[in-house]
Structure formats: C-alpha cells, structure tokens
Design an enzyme around this catalytic site. Structure first.
Site, PDB file in Angstrom:
ATOM      1  N   CYS A 404      -3.600   8.816  -7.720  1.00 42.86           N
ATOM      2  CA  CYS A 404      -5.040   9.063  -7.557  1.00 42.86           C
ATOM      3  C   CYS A 404      -5.310  10.565  -7.411  1.00 42.86           C
ATOM      4  CB  CYS A 404      -5.581   8.255  -6.387  1.00 42.86           C
ATOM      5  SG  CYS A 404      -7.315   7.844  -6.566  1.00 42.86           S
ATOM      6  N   HIS A 536      -3.872   2.854  -7.610  1.00 41.10           N
ATOM      7  CA  HIS A 536      -2.945   2.859  -6.470  1.00 41.10           C
ATOM      8  C   HIS A 536      -1.947   1.717  -6.624  1.00 41.10           C
ATOM      9  CE1 HIS A 536      -5.079   5.744  -3.828  1.00 41.10           C
ATOM     10  NE2 HIS A 536      -6.125   5.337  -4.518  1.00 41.10           N
ATOM     11  N   GLU A 538       0.663   1.141  -5.186  1.00 42.99           N
ATOM     12  CA  GLU A 538       1.288   0.726  -3.917  1.00 42.99           C
ATOM     13  C   GLU A 538       0.659  -0.533  -3.332  1.00 42.99           C
ATOM     14  OE1 GLU A 538      -0.177   3.589  -4.492  1.00 42.99           O
ATOM     15  OE2 GLU A 538      -1.563   4.199  -2.904  1.00 42.99           O
TER      16      GLU A 538
END
Ligand code: GLN
Length: 591
Positions: A404, A536, A538
């Site tokens: 990001c 993202h 994650e």
C-alpha cells in the site's frame, strides 16, 4: 448453536485471543464448523479511525469492515471469512438502539441499558453466530465469543449482563465459558489471589466459568492448580495451565495435551452433533499439518532476516498481520524469522542532525538487510526515509515488498531517481497538498469529507495485464488465473498520467483493477524480487496457507525463491475464489 465464551480477568493482553482461537482450532479439527465474534466494549463504531500507534493495526475484512485486530487471529487460525458484524462494539450497539428509538420503535417506553441494550446485544450475537463463514456455506456449529477487556470494567458491563442472560436462556449444554487469568510470580511463588478475585467478580456478574485458563511463564505447580480449583469452584482438570510457549502456534497443542477437546466435548455435549465424515477427515488432516508445521519451530536454526521500515513502531501490534504473514511464509520455508524494525524517520537526514547514532544505526540495518519491507501507513511523516529504503532495495537488488503506502513510495522513488520527475510532482498528494499533478493522487470519491469507512475498502479483483507471464509474483499466484482477489484499504493511488513514463523505464504495472485505471501491482523485471502491491495481502494470509507476495519475498530473502517458484503456485485465493487521533488537514489521516 453452541457458544464458547472466552473472558478475561486480572489483566488484559495476556493472550486471550490466542487461547480463544486455539480453542476454535481444536473444535475445527474435530470436524465442527466454527465461527467467532469479538466484542469490544469501546464506543467507537469500528476500529477504522483508530490510530495504530495507540490501538495496533486496523484489520480489514472481505466486506470492507475495518475491525479489531483480534478478528485476524480467528481468520488465520480457523481459515474462515468473517463479516464486519462479527466485531461488536458498544458504539455499534448504541447507534442501533438510538436509531430504533428515533424511529419510534420502542412505542413510548423508557429506553434503558437493561433490557434494551442487553437485548440488542443478545439478538446481535444469536443472529451473527449463524452466518456461514467457511467453504461449506453452512451454519456454524459453534461460535467462539471473545469478550474484550477484563470482566469488571465499567464499559464492559452491558455485555457481561447480556452474556449472563444469554447463558440463562440457553440449555446448559449450549454455553460454556473459559475465563483467562494471569498467575504472577512473586519472589519465586506462584500467586493465585488475583485469579481468585477475578473468578469472584465473574460469578457476581452472573457468569459461571467452566474452565479457568491460567497464563503463566512457567508450568503451574500442582499446589497452585489445587488452590485455583478450590477457590474458583471448578474440578482440578478444569484448570488449564497455559505457560509461555516457544511459539504461539504451539498453544493449540498445549491445550490439546491438557484435554481441552474432551473437556469441551462433555461440557457442550458435542458428541451429539452430526459431524460429516468429510469434515472430520479434513479436520484431522488440518491437525496433522498444523502439528508438523509448528512442532519443533524453536529448533530451526537457519534464519531469514527482514528489515521492516515502519512509522508506528512504538506499538508492537501496529503491523500484526504483516508480521504474522512473514511468520507463515518463514514457517513454509522452514526458516526462523528475524525481523529488525527500523523507524522510517531515522533514515531521514533530519535525524542525522538530532540523533546521529539513531541515523547511523538505521542506515546500518538497512544496508545489511536481506529483505526490506515497507508496510501501509498514513500521512507524510517518515515517508522520505521510506523512499530512501526503497531506493536502496532497488539499486542494491535487495528483495523488496511494498504494501500500500510501501508501493506508493516505491513508485515515487522510481519516478524521482529513474524517470527524473522533479519535486514537488514526484511525491504523493497525501504528503503535501491535494494537487492533482502528483505521482500519487487522491481518489476523489474516497474523500467525502468524513473519515469513518470511506476509503476504498475490502475484497477487490486485480486483473493481470497482458504479457506479464514473466512476473514472479504472478507465477506464485498461479499463471492460469486471470485475476486475484485481495483486500484493500486506501484513499490514494498511482496517477494514471504517469504510467507510460514509469513503465517506459521498466517499472511494470502488472496488475490493475477491472477498469484498468487503478494500479494494483508493480514489479521490476531485472531484480531478484521487487514487488509493490496497493492491496494488503496480509489480511488473507493463513497459518497453513501463506500469502503469495509474502511467500515470494521471504523465499527471495532466504535465497530460495527458485525452489518455491518451482514447486508452488496452485493454491491461494485466486479468482474463482502518537498521541491523540492526530487527524489534520481536513479529511486526511496523518498519524
Ligand atoms: N495512505 C495511503 C492511502 O490512503 C496508503 C494507505 C495504506 O497504506 N493502507 O492511499
């Protein structure tokens, strides 16, 4: 529907979330369908506007919900997909009740905490617990409810009251409670008094713990267990000793050794539930894989060292999902993960003047890094340091992963150093003024003048561009897929006006959104691993299924990308599947 309430006493922050998700994992390995609800007794409607330096990371869900980071534990351990409604805050409950009151729904009655707020909480829990959260698309069998904070906190009282009511209204074998406590050691002696007091507080609030999970550094002595059992009025085997483990991934194994499965089975009469043989089998397989992956983690001696250049380092949970994703990837590569945290501001020339030692230390860490990761963030603070880190990674061919903001600074760095874009254009509109000629510009529709829930949020598709089969990242996601879904949370983007210039010099925009105007992924071809993603990844990394951008990054840093690329690429969610709030500059989030 069966409920397992996990509450806390004595102090918070001792691993209630890990115990709750481990209990959930054990239920799942039996073949049960498990959901989870996290209760946060604060008045914020959601975690979206909270400063990561104060509260830790904001976790993002498929549906765009910005929620408490504990929901990440459940998604990662249980491999489920939750909704924003699975995070109940007092803010959400009050908003709903007040909205109903304004509509006149209470027919002239006095609206009170009991029964209206408590009733709203109960109704919310019973409704959301039933929402399917896994591939079966069926109603879950069990819902784990984690109550944030500790029992006795003023703000948590409406929730405690509602849960006590829920418990009273349900058959005895549909509700159980695990109370997580902490056993301090004073002059070498394990002290049980705080746990005794905590258990009393829970009982006087109308709840009755079935199990007491005691967090402690070392194993509990038998005398300590006996004492807790006597004073907390539970049988001895109902006292779980949850000592510090070399890795939190081993907590489920510890709990299983302490018979949590049979204890939950008898208390909730789980053996009466119909469990499909297929789920039973996949549950058993999950448990085998989990054990094989996590047992002996402490004996891994080959390391993979990563430098994380961040700006919220004061709070250890600011980058929780990022560090978990690095762990997942490192476990898959059978390497011990070592993360060095570098404060982005320390890399800036200004620090040289004020704190030369910090500057040289940060530069040293950066220049010896085997892999450099720049995570998400808001506001201009520290971004010059991040740009310097991206420059080092690109020029010295050190594996780089930009998430990001980390992608945006990589693009800015490339524009400055390779394309010769001058300042102030070679910057982000977020860092100075909202000028439209910046390399990174704002997405106007995500600037409606208020902050809560207004970013580009949640699961969105990234479409791989033609002639990008060379991409290492694409290879990991699986070349056969045309697109991939990942979760987003941003307000700024790469300015389409600069794409040709950047691409002409070798910064390839290999993934774009479905309209082709939003840049999602950049990658350098002539580099061991230089990847920037606007999303993202994650938030979709799972313990047993590491996120691809993280896997590629860790593998590259460990010098084993070749073997990972050779073997992988089929799985994944490929398509078809400070202080104060610090808000300045109108509607900018500048922490
Ligand atoms: N602040 C940047 C934006 O809003 C990056 C956001 C992030 O890193 N999550 O676009």
């Amino acid at each position: 529907m069966k409920y397992v309430l996990v509450s806390g006493g004595v102090i918070s922050g001792v691993g209630k979330g890990i115990i709750a998700s481990s209990a959930g994992l054990l239920l799942k390995t039996m073949g049960l369908k498990v959901s989870s609800i996290k209760i946060d007794p604060y008045l914020n409607v959601d975690a979206g506007t909270m400063n990561p330096r104060e509260h830790g990371e904001v976790y993002v869900l498929d549906d765009g919900g910005e929620v408490d980071l504990d929901l990440g534990n459940y998604e990662r351990y249980l491999n489920i997909t939750l909704t924003r409604e699975n995070n109940i805050t007092l803010g959400k409950i009050y908003s709903k009740v007040i909205e109903q009151e304004r509509r006149g729904d209470y027919l002239g009655k006095t609206v009170q905490v009991v029964p209206h707020i408590t009733g709203c909480i109960e109704e919310w829990i019973e409704r959301v617990a039933r929402v399917p959260v896994d591939d079966t698309a069926e109603e879950p069998d069990v819902c784990i409810i984690e109550l944030g904070g500790t029992v006795g906190d003023i703000e948590g009282m409406p929730f405690v009251e509602a849960l006590a009511e829920l418990r009273r209204n349900l058959p005895r074998d549909d509700f159980m409670q695990i109370h997580v406590s902490y056993i301090p050691v004073v002059h070498g002696e394990q002290k049980t008094k705080p746990t005794q007091m905590a258990a009393k507080a829970v009982r006087s609030a109308g709840l009755i713990p079935d199990l007491i999970a005691c967090r402690c550094e070392k194993p509990l002595e038998q005398a300590t267990i006996d004492k807790i059992a006597r004073f907390c009025q539970v049988p001895n085997p109902h006292v779980l000793a949850v000592r510090d483990m070399p890795s939190t991934y081993q907590v489920p194994i510890l709990l299983s050794e302490q018979n949590l499965v049979p204890l939950m089975t008898t208390t909730l009469q789980l053996d009466r539930l119909p469990i499909s043989p297929a789920l039973q089998q996949s549950g058993a397989h999950t448990w085998e894989t989990w054990r094989a992956l996590t047992l002996g983690l402490q004996h891994l001696h080959e390391t993979v060292e990563i430098v994380l250049v961040g700006k919220y380092l004061e709070q250890p949970d600011s980058y929780l999902s990022v560090t978990k994703s690095l762990e997942h990837a490192a476990m898959r590569c059978r390497r011990k993960l070592v993360i060095k945290y570098v404060d982005a501001e320390h890399l800036e020339p200004a620090t040289l003047a004020t704190n030369a030692a910090a500057f040289y230390k940060a530069r040293h860490d950066l220049s010896t890094a085997r892999g450099i990761l720049i995570p998400g963030g808001f506001g201009g603070r520290g971004t010059e340091g991040m740009i310097a880190a991206a420059n080092w990674a690109r020029e010295k061919k050190v594996p780089y992963l930009g998430i990001c903001l980390g992608m945006q600074v990589a693009v800015i760095e490339f524009a400055r150093s390779v394309c010769g874009v001058p300042l102030p254009q070679a910057s982000s509109a977020e860092f100075d003024s909202d000028d439209e000629d910046r390399v990174i510009v704002s997405m106007p529709e995500h600037h409606p003048g208020k902050l809560g829930g207004t970013m580009r949020l949640g699961l969105r598709a990234t479409v791989w561009q033609p002639d990008t089969e060379w991409s290492k990242l694409r290879a990991l996601y699986g070349l056969q897929s045309g697109s991939v879904n990942e979760r987003h949370r941003h307000r700024y983007e790469v300015n389409p006006a600069y794409i040709e210039r950047l691409q002409g010099k070798g910064l390839e925009f290999i993934g774009k959104d479905e309209t082709g105007v939003r840049m999602e992924v950049v990658e350098l071809r002539e580099h061991p691993w230089f990847v920037g993603v606007q999303f993202h990844p994650e938030y979709l990394s799972r313990v047993l299924e590491p996120s691809k951008p993280y896997l590629g990054f860790i593998a590259a840093a460990a010098g084993m990308l070749g073997s990972v690329l050779g073997g992988g690429g089929e799985e994944g969610r490929v398509n078809g599947h400070g202080r104060g709030h610090g808000l300045v500059n109108g509607d900018k989030m500048a922490y």
